[in-house]
Design an enzyme around this catalytic site. Structure first.
Site, PDB file in Angstrom:
ATOM      1  N   ALA A 149      -2.863  15.969   7.555  1.00  0.00           N
ATOM      2  CA  ALA A 149      -1.929  17.086   7.469  1.00  0.00           C
ATOM      3  C   ALA A 149      -1.680  17.472   6.021  1.00  0.00           C
ATOM      4  O   ALA A 149      -1.812  16.660   5.102  1.00  0.00           O
ATOM      5  CB  ALA A 149      -0.605  16.718   8.138  1.00  0.00           C
ATOM      6  N   GLU A 198      -1.106   6.878   6.892  1.00  0.00           N
ATOM      7  CA  GLU A 198       0.145   7.587   6.615  1.00  0.00           C
ATOM      8  C   GLU A 198       1.377   6.706   6.554  1.00  0.00           C
ATOM      9  O   GLU A 198       2.391   7.098   5.981  1.00  0.00           O
ATOM     10  CB  GLU A 198       0.356   8.735   7.611  1.00  0.00           C
ATOM     11  CG  GLU A 198       0.235   8.372   9.065  1.00  0.00           C
ATOM     12  CD  GLU A 198      -1.125   8.702   9.637  1.00  0.00           C
ATOM     13  OE1 GLU A 198      -1.205   9.511  10.570  1.00  0.00           O
ATOM     14  OE2 GLU A 198      -2.121   8.125   9.158  1.00  0.00           O
TER      15      GLU A 198
END
Length: 261
Positions: free
Chosen positions: A91, A162
């Site tokens: 992202a 992440e």
């Protein structure tokens, strides 16, 4: 990858892109149709060496899924990248920065979840053809596909890093990876934020096959003939008793490792 799996290239016909305000040259996803009626979606973010997921790219992917759903002759979908060393790098972190409001972050997360769920729900088989880094949201896209084939190249890295940025995989990996490889191995990847090379990823079951870069899409297209994936039920590893046992063991380990954070 065995020598017998090396296939002669099959021609592809560019069929443009789904309708959008962006011109074809400005789009991050290009669509082509192979002779055997297999659709290839190629990520190639304009003016960038990397593919990332921002709102525009997620919207484009949703539009491409609309077009695929409306074309019944398509027998399967292969997702690939035109970048030299990046499949999809996850992202857009700018969308998750302190400048973004909680509402904006929630909307991006929900959009990503919706698009990944739509991909997973397609009635035709889907294959991720991975060359380069498929990390974070990029690997979550791969997990939403039926199959994953990767190149055994130094540039190919696969994982969910992440957590190192204080983020939890939010587009399906927290459920799809345990279903794929079992809860213990999935937690080892997710909680440590691990990124693996192609061979270790294959050994752990994170990808289904390896292929040379020049034959990657060919091998991925051949996997379409397997039909929709039917994975074994991992109830011996994915159940409440196992989860409780793992939780009690990992909680103290994580508390010590993160010093309470």
């Amino acid at each position: 990858m065995n020598q017998k799996n090396r296939l002669a290239p099959t021609s592809e016909v560019a069929v443009g892109s789904a309708s959008s305000s962006a011109s074809p040259s400005q789009r991050s996803i290009q669509r082509s149709l192979r002779d055997e009626q297999i659709c290839v979606l190629t990520f190639d973010r304009p003016g960038s060496s990397a593919n990332i997921f921002d709102r525009r790219t997620l919207t484009e992917l949703s539009e491409e899924l609309d077009a695929i759903t409306a074309t019944p002759q398509i027998k399967g979908v292969v997702i690939a990248s035109a970048k030299r060393s990046i499949f999809i790098a996850g992202a857009d972190l700018k969308m998750m920065s302190e400048d973004a409001s909680p509402t904006q972050v929630r909307e991006l997360i929900e959009l990503g979840q919706s698009v990944m769920n739509r991909l997973a729900a397609l009635p035709i088989p889907t294959v991720a053809a991975i060359h380069g880094a498929a990390v974070g949201g990029g690997y979550e896209l791969c997990l939403a596909c039926d199959y994953r084939v990767a190149t055994n190249d130094r540039a190919t890295k696969i994982g969910l890093p992440e957590i190192q940025l204080e983020l939890i995989p939010a587009w399906g990996a927290s459920t799809r990876l345990p279903r794929l490889i079992g809860l213990p191995k999935a937690l080892d990847i997710i909680l440590a934020g691990k990124t693996l090379a192609a061979k270790p990823a294959l050994k752990r079951g994170m990808v289904d096959d390896l292929a040379p870069p020049e034959y990657l899409v060919e091998v991925a297209a051949r996997m379409i003939s397997k039909g929709k994936a039917r994975r074994p039920n991992r109830w011996l590893l994915n159940n409440g008793l196992i989860a409780a046992a793992i939780r009690s063991r990992l909680r103290s380990q994580l508390w010590k490792k993160t010093r309470g954070h």
